[in-house]
Design a protein around this motif. Structure first.
Motif, short mmCIF file in Angstrom:
data_model
loop_
_atom_site.label_atom_id
_atom_site.label_comp_id
_atom_site.label_asym_id
_atom_site.label_seq_id
_atom_site.Cartn_x
_atom_site.Cartn_y
_atom_site.Cartn_z
N ALA A 34 94.97 33.85 66.96
CA ALA A 34 96.44 33.80 66.79
C ALA A 34 96.90 34.65 65.61
O ALA A 34 98.12 34.81 65.41
N ALA A 35 95.97 35.22 64.85
CA ALA A 35 96.36 36.08 63.72
C ALA A 35 97.26 37.22 64.19
O ALA A 35 98.13 37.67 63.44
N TYR A 36 97.07 37.64 65.45
CA TYR A 36 97.92 38.75 65.92
C TYR A 36 99.39 38.34 65.99
O TYR A 36 100.28 39.15 65.81
N LYS A 37 99.64 37.03 66.23
CA LYS A 37 101.03 36.55 66.29
C LYS A 37 101.67 36.56 64.90
O LYS A 37 102.90 36.60 64.78
N ALA A 38 100.83 36.47 63.88
CA ALA A 38 101.36 36.45 62.51
C ALA A 38 101.99 37.79 62.15
O ALA A 38 102.82 37.86 61.23
N ALA A 39 101.62 38.86 62.86
CA ALA A 39 102.21 40.17 62.56
C ALA A 39 103.70 40.15 62.91
O ALA A 39 104.55 40.57 62.11
N GLN A 40 104.03 39.62 64.08
CA GLN A 40 105.45 39.50 64.47
C GLN A 40 106.19 38.57 63.51
O GLN A 40 107.32 38.85 63.09
N LEU A 41 105.52 37.48 63.16
CA LEU A 41 106.12 36.51 62.24
C LEU A 41 106.43 37.17 60.90
O LEU A 41 107.53 37.01 60.35
N VAL A 90 105.12 33.59 50.83
CA VAL A 90 103.73 34.02 50.93
C VAL A 90 103.21 33.53 52.27
O VAL A 90 103.30 32.34 52.59
N LEU A 91 102.73 34.45 53.08
CA LEU A 91 102.18 34.13 54.39
C LEU A 91 100.67 34.25 54.33
O LEU A 91 100.13 35.34 54.09
N GLY A 92 99.99 33.15 54.51
CA GLY A 92 98.52 33.15 54.54
C GLY A 92 98.07 33.27 55.98
O GLY A 92 98.52 32.51 56.84
N VAL A 93 97.20 34.22 56.26
CA VAL A 93 96.71 34.43 57.63
C VAL A 93 95.20 34.20 57.63
O VAL A 93 94.47 34.89 56.92
N LEU A 96 103.40 29.67 53.59
CA LEU A 96 103.16 29.32 54.99
C LEU A 96 101.80 29.86 55.41
O LEU A 96 101.55 31.06 55.26
N ILE A 97 100.93 28.98 55.88
CA ILE A 97 99.63 29.44 56.37
C ILE A 97 99.66 29.37 57.90
O ILE A 97 99.69 28.29 58.49
N ALA A 98 99.72 30.54 58.53
CA ALA A 98 99.85 30.61 59.99
C ALA A 98 99.18 31.88 60.50
O ALA A 98 99.59 32.96 60.11
N PRO A 99 98.16 31.77 61.31
CA PRO A 99 97.54 30.54 61.75
C PRO A 99 96.63 29.95 60.67
O PRO A 99 96.05 30.70 59.88
N ALA A 100 96.53 28.62 60.67
CA ALA A 100 95.59 27.95 59.76
C ALA A 100 94.40 27.49 60.59
O ALA A 100 94.57 26.71 61.54
N THR A 125 90.85 39.60 58.85
CA THR A 125 90.90 41.06 58.93
C THR A 125 90.07 41.60 60.09
O THR A 125 90.18 42.76 60.46
N GLU A 126 89.19 40.74 60.66
CA GLU A 126 88.42 41.15 61.85
C GLU A 126 89.33 41.18 63.09
O GLU A 126 89.05 41.84 64.07
N PHE A 127 90.40 40.37 63.02
CA PHE A 127 91.32 40.29 64.18
C PHE A 127 92.48 41.29 64.07
O PHE A 127 92.89 41.88 65.04
N VAL A 128 93.04 41.40 62.87
CA VAL A 128 94.18 42.29 62.64
C VAL A 128 93.92 43.06 61.35
O VAL A 128 93.44 42.49 60.37
#
Ligand code: C5P
Length: 400
Positions: free
Chosen positions: A16-23, A8-11, A85-89, A43-46
């Protein structure tokens, strides 16, 4: 690598939320079932659609979303998760986690989850350095949450300092660590890696083609499996694995000193280093000028570190060497097992494709007193695990 695992990926809502897409995409490629939960700010960022397309699972945002398949989605995901994993936190989500606040889908699910949890902070330097944030991170650590430290650098807000989301490699390693059983917990493991450099003069040296990759993989695998790891390494271009005690050296003599002074405290020693067998008898103070005709350099033997360890072994310690041969691999390696009085020699033939220096893979034969066991071609990370598993079994056989 994470086949059959649910991640589970928490964003949360930082740039840095945009980096979580690649992750998310890369986590999905490992074979894991990846579920993404976003905070409303994220959700405002991605767009949730980005993640949905990448991981093929519906993104959860609002606890009261009527469209969900499960009516208690947060509990269902919390139960399914093997790692969270919460990234970015953000500072906000970290503060809520530390206080046990559950007021949206992400914080509710994380509070309900019993699996290993990892937070990767990313925020403005002032927010990160604020004692409140540091205290909250300490609280999370004390509760067993792994924190992947942010990096220093130029931040989106224009400041320079700590707060940039850790590199993806570090995040993937943290997930791998969380999913690895800790069968080496309580053991101290010393690994050597890389080449040595023996100076001829201030400009030149004698070395070999070792890149250090095999040894760094052994150190990373031992750390992942819960050992307390010391990595004594000659010069390489590799980044030391996260969480190991790193001891950089240059010469065979320095490696000898650093290894032998630590040896008695180790339950396992794995010597992957390609230690120079000879060094120049003297090192010139100044650069040696070229001259006509041949030139000779007198060489003298370096000390055999593994041989020394075999002679000074402490009870319960297991010793493993690596050997690289270009012919008669098994015979030569079996002779080393005897001569150096070690428990295991991992032999690889430099002339085989897929084995040896600089490759991602290796083809090894494991020699012990019980005989020779050839292994198929595999990644150096897998070879590392195979070696450690056999060393652990040998240790259990002989008793602590
Ligand atoms: O005898 P050979 O050098 O081929 O043996 C290789 C093994 O011995 C490796 O594990 C290497 O790290 C170790 N070694 C050592 N000290 C040396 C030379 C080799 O510990 N001076």
């Amino acid at each position: 690598m994470f086949d059959g695992k649910t991640i589970v990926l928490g964003v949360s809502g930082g740039i840095a939320a945009y980096k979580a897409a690649q992750l998310a995409s890369d986590l999905g490629k490992t074979g894991a079932d990846v579920h993404v939960i976003m905070t409303r700010n994220a959700t405002e960022f991605v767009s949730p659609m980005t993640f949905e397309t990448l991981v093929n699972n519906r993104v959860a945002v609002d606890t009261f979303d009527r469209g969900f398949e499960y009516n208690v989605e947060h509990v269902a995901l919390a139960k399914k998760a093997d790692v969270f994993l919460i990234a970015p936190a953000t500072a906000n989500v970290i503060a809520k986690m530390a206080a046990g606040i559950a007021d949206d889908m992400l914080t509710t699910t994380v509070l309900a989850a019993r699996c290993p949890k990892i937070v990767a902070p990313a925020m403005n330097t002032g927010m990160y350095d604020n004692p409140v944030t540091q205290r909250n991170l300490q609280t999370l650590r004390a509760f067993g949450v792994a924190v992947v430290e942010p990096e220093s650098g130029y931040l989106a807000c224009g400041d320079t300092g700590r707060g940039r989301l850790a590199e993806e490699g570090a995040l993937l390693e943290a997930v791998r660590d969380a999913l690895t059983p800790k069968d080496l917990a309580g053991l101290s493991v010393l690994v050597t890696a890389g080449p040595t450099r023996e100076a001829i003069d201030p400009v030149r040296y004698i070395t070999n083609h070792s890149t250090g990759k095999m040894g760094y993989e052994v150190a990373a695998a031992a750390k992942r499996r819960g050992a307390s790891v010391t990595l004594v390494s000659g010069p390489t271009s590799l980044k030391p694995p996260y969480g190991v005690t790193f001891v950089p050296v240059h010469t065979a003599q320095e490696m000898f000193d650093e290894v032998t002074s630590r040896a008695s405290a180790q339950q396992m020693v794995v010597k992957c280093a390609a230690v120079a067998d000879y060094r120049p008898a003297t090192t010139a103070e100044d650069k040696i000028k070229k001259q006509d005709g041949e030139m000779q350099i007198a060489l003298t033997r370096t000390r055999d570190i593994l041989g020394w360890l075999g002679e000074h072994r402490v009870p319960g310690q297991v010793l493993c060497g690596f050997s690289m041969e270009t012919r008669d691999m098994v015979e030569n390696s079996a002779a080393k097992l005897e001569k150096k009085r070690v428990d295991m020699i991992v032999a690889n033939n430099l002339k085989e494709a897929g084995a040896g220096f600089g490759t991602e893979t290796n083809i090894v034969t494991i020699l012990t007193k019980a005989g020779a066991e050839p292994l198929p071609i595999m990644g150096k990370d897998q070879v590392a695990d195979e070696v450690l598993t056999r060393l652990l079994a040998l240790r259990t056989e002989t008793g602590p």
